[in-house]
Enzyme design. Structure first.
Site, mmCIF file in Angstrom:
data_model
loop_
_atom_site.group_PDB
_atom_site.id
_atom_site.type_symbol
_atom_site.label_atom_id
_atom_site.label_comp_id
_atom_site.label_asym_id
_atom_site.label_seq_id
_atom_site.Cartn_x
_atom_site.Cartn_y
_atom_site.Cartn_z
ATOM 1 N N ASP A 27 -16.405 -21.773 3.690
ATOM 2 C CA ASP A 27 -16.382 -20.309 3.810
ATOM 3 C C ASP A 27 -17.722 -19.676 3.459
ATOM 4 O O ASP A 27 -17.787 -18.493 3.127
ATOM 5 C CB ASP A 27 -15.265 -19.711 2.957
ATOM 6 N N ASP B 67 -12.788 -23.159 10.353
ATOM 7 C CA ASP B 67 -14.070 -22.456 10.167
ATOM 8 C C ASP B 67 -15.259 -23.385 9.957
ATOM 9 O O ASP B 67 -16.395 -22.911 9.873
ATOM 10 C CB ASP B 67 -14.007 -21.459 9.006
ATOM 11 N N ASP C 272 -3.026 -11.576 2.738
ATOM 12 C CA ASP C 272 -4.466 -11.754 2.793
ATOM 13 C C ASP C 272 -5.161 -11.125 1.588
ATOM 14 O O ASP C 272 -6.365 -11.286 1.421
ATOM 15 C CB ASP C 272 -5.027 -11.115 4.067
#
Length: 366
Positions: free
Chosen positions: A158, A196, A347
């Site tokens: 991340d 990601d 989230d």
């Protein structure tokens, strides 16, 4: 500059979404996530604009990787069952069991808790990861169903954002991957390899990207050697992020075009982009990527109404559940619709990141 990453947020320190009640007794909990995040990322080291990534995915000297699996062709692999595995432990199931009289319970249970979802392994835990992965894959095999597992411990995860963490370095990561592979068993299993990790690699230097991609290519080879029936998919971001040609170039450098390590790509993890958009995007990525017999899987967990027009990523209002998880999509080159993100896990706006929000789940499901 803005980021369109599918940011995966883990509550507190990333101690993993499999929390063992004993050293070898897993309790699967899909990790929380937030996306798309159309705001600047925290300051992180960036590669020089003129830097390029080496086309070789093996520039970093490493221990010998596993040889290519004996059954590397998709044509030779057993066709996957249309039935996906629902692991019997998750935050939504905890809530359902603890609230039998809540009026929202029937909707949440039938539309979310009863659906199969991915099981995330977000902690670098070499001593226990084999047993924890094995518990999931053996559970699926016992029911004749196909589990979906998500290795999520790449170093520099991340880009130092909400879900920073992972293994301390790539050598440690490679060892963790070896132990993860040892738990895959011999049945059908879908592996969503490091969300990601490819699309969000711009924060790394050219050398760091090449080293990461070498480890990802190795991971796919190790998984497919350990279990030739494993289907391994690589990070394609989503339709609102990189252009297909750019994403395909990154994927090729990470080993995603090789049948020795890859069955194709995944997109829209923890995101909201509509299924039709993702199908078109994934096919364009696959066309640019090349390779033989590659397919794509799409996270449809929260994309029923598509992405918010304003780019909101944190528990946005007006979203709905997407298509039910299945390994039989009826779409050429689209191998599965999966719920990689578990609907209802916040989230960070409806509750603490990673916690289950019944109000959010109910809004998604009704």
């Amino acid at each position: 500059m803005v980021a369109a990453a599918s940011v995966v947020v883990a509550a507190g320190t990333v101690s993993g979404v499999i929390s063992a009640s004993g050293p070898d007794v897993p309790e699967a909990r899909p990790v929380s996530s937030a996306s798309p995040r159309l705001v600047p990322l925290p300051a992180v080291p960036s590669a020089s604009p003129s830097a390029t990534v080496s086309p070789s995915p093996s520039v970093r000297p490493k221990r010998p990787s596993a040889p290519a699996p004996r059954s590397s062709s998709r044509a030779k692999k057993t066709t996957a069952s249309a039935r996906l595995y629902r692991h019997p432990a998750s935050r939504v199931l905890d809530w359902v069991r603890a609230h039998p009289d809540d009026p929202r319970r029937p909707v949440i249970e039938s539309r979310i808790a009863d659906q199969p979802a991915a099981v995330w392994f977000a902690d670098w835990s070499p001593d226990t990861v084999t047993a924890r992965v094995r518990a999931v894959t053996s559970g699926g095999a016992a029911e004749g169903r196909v589990p979906v597992v998500v290795p999520y411990a790449i170093p520099g995860r991340d880009c130092g954002g909400h879900s920073e963490g992972g293994a301390p370095d790539l050598d440690a990561y490679d060892e963790w991957i070896d132990r993860f592979a040892a738990g895959l068993g011999g049945g059908e299993v879908v592996v969503i390899l490091e969300p990601d990790s490819v699309a969000q690699a711009d924060c790394l230097s050219a050398g760091e990207r090449a080293e990461r991609f070498a480890s990802l290519a190795r991971a796919g080879r190790v998984f497919k050697e350990a279990n030739p029936r494993a289907r391994v998919y690589y990070d394609a971001g989503h339709s609102g992020w990189h252009a297909p040609a750019k994403q395909a170039d990154l994927l090729r450098r990470a080993g995603a075009a090789s049948s020795a390590s890859s069955d194709g790509v995944f997109s829209n993890v923890s995101n909201f982009h509509g299924t039709a958009d993702e199908i078109a995007y994934d096919r364009a990525v696959l066309d640019a990527l090349g390779g033989t017999g590659l397919g794509a899987v799409i996270d449809t967990s929260r994309n029923g109404n598509g992405a918010p027009a304003d780019g909101e990523w944190c528990d946005p209002a007006g979203r709905t559940l997407g298509r039910a998880p299945t390994l039989s999509t009826g779409e050429a080159r689209i191998d599965a619709y999966l719920w990689v993100k578990l609907p209802g896990e916040s989230d960070g706006c409806k509750g603490a990141p990673g916690t289950f929000s019944p109000s959010y789940a109910y809004d998604l499901a009704r």
